[in-house]
Design a protein around this motif. Structure first.
Motif, short mmCIF file in Angstrom:
data_model
loop_
_atom_site.label_atom_id
_atom_site.label_comp_id
_atom_site.label_asym_id
_atom_site.label_seq_id
_atom_site.Cartn_x
_atom_site.Cartn_y
_atom_site.Cartn_z
N GLU A 3 -44.32 84.76 47.84
CA GLU A 3 -42.99 84.42 48.29
C GLU A 3 -42.10 84.08 47.30
OE1 GLU A 3 -43.80 80.40 50.40
OE2 GLU A 3 -44.91 81.60 51.86
N ARG A 4 -40.86 84.54 46.98
CA ARG A 4 -39.99 84.57 45.76
C ARG A 4 -38.51 84.41 46.31
NH1 ARG A 4 -42.85 89.75 44.66
NH2 ARG A 4 -41.78 91.40 45.86
N PRO A 5 -37.76 83.70 45.22
CA PRO A 5 -36.39 83.67 45.72
C PRO A 5 -35.82 85.15 45.86
CG PRO A 5 -37.02 82.15 43.88
CD PRO A 5 -38.25 83.06 44.16
N THR A 36 -35.14 88.07 42.50
CA THR A 36 -36.02 88.00 41.77
C THR A 36 -36.52 89.61 41.28
OG1 THR A 36 -37.07 85.99 42.34
CG2 THR A 36 -38.58 87.34 41.31
N TRP A 73 -42.10 84.25 35.33
CA TRP A 73 -43.21 83.70 35.79
C TRP A 73 -44.13 84.84 35.02
CZ3 TRP A 73 -46.06 84.87 41.01
CH2 TRP A 73 -47.19 84.01 41.10
N ASP A 91 -47.53 80.99 48.11
CA ASP A 91 -46.53 79.86 47.72
C ASP A 91 -46.72 79.39 46.37
OD1 ASP A 91 -48.93 78.40 47.81
OD2 ASP A 91 -47.91 76.84 48.96
N MET A 137 -43.17 79.51 44.52
CA MET A 137 -42.46 78.76 44.82
C MET A 137 -42.68 77.05 44.59
SD MET A 137 -39.92 80.65 45.97
CE MET A 137 -38.84 79.68 46.88
N ARG A 138 -43.91 76.86 44.50
CA ARG A 138 -44.49 75.62 44.27
C ARG A 138 -44.21 75.34 42.91
NH1 ARG A 138 -50.45 72.93 45.81
NH2 ARG A 138 -50.20 71.29 44.32
N LEU A 146 -41.83 76.50 40.97
CA LEU A 146 -40.32 76.44 40.78
C LEU A 146 -39.96 75.09 41.43
CD1 LEU A 146 -39.20 79.90 41.89
CD2 LEU A 146 -38.64 78.80 39.55
N ALA A 147 -40.43 74.34 42.38
CA ALA A 147 -40.06 73.33 42.87
C ALA A 147 -40.43 72.15 41.95
CB ALA A 147 -40.79 72.96 44.38
#
Length: 180
Positions: free
Chosen positions: A28-30, A33, A63, A74, A77-78, A80-81
């Protein structure tokens, strides 16, 4: 549309693990990207190529992932959070005794010590160095360093240690390093 971040894949001429590429397709990526794949036997050169591409594109983060790692969808995303400057996902050396690439007591020119986890340890923690096979950094970190950002040969007697050297210079520039 501007590039928000770069997933930088570093691999030698012949890819190492098919599972990595399977995981990569599921990550999963924004939006906005980009993927950057640098291929050569010299991993520091690969990471420098990825770094320059990210900086030139105006990306906010990179990354770095190596093709001998596997990860959950994930993972990015984890990381980045956490919204920190430098954070790595925890991963292990690929051979017995499977030591974590999470280090404390990193001396300026001497040994490093693996930070072994206790049963039940979870979440994010500050460390002195990490491996770079699952490493998220904000590009502001690179802007605070002198190129080349990734170097080989500073860690003796092995001569390797581009990730440990990078972490030493990142900390010297005033940034904290985290591992999830």
């Amino acid at each position: 549309m501007a590039i928000q971040g770069v997933i930088g894949i570093s691999s030698p001429e012949i890819a190492r693990y098919a599972q990595f590429y399977s995981n990569l397709t599921m990550v999963e990526r924004p939006a906005n990207t980009a993927l950057a794949h640098a291929i050569s036997q010299v991993i520091s050169a690969n990471r420098n190529t990825i770094s320059e591409l990210a900086l030139e594109s105006g990306a906010q983060w990179i990354w770095y992932v190596d093709d001998d790692q596997v990860f959950k969808p994930d993972t990015l995303m984890r990381l980045l959070a956490h919204n920190v400057d430098v954070v790595s996902g925890l991963y292990l050396q690929r051979r017995v005794p499977y030591i974590p690439h999470r280090y404390t007591n990193v001396t300026p020119a001497g040994p490093i010590y693996t930070q072994v986890l206790a049963q039940g340890d979870t979440g994010i923690g500050q460390v002195e160095a990490v491996g770079a096979g699952c490493l998220l950094i904000k590009t502001d970190v690179l802007r605070a360093l002198e190129p080349p950002y990734w170097r080989l040969g500073q860690i003796e007697p092995a001569g390797w240690g581009d990730d440990i050297d990078f972490c030493r210079r990142v900390r010297a520039a005033g940034f904290n390093i985290w591992c999830d």
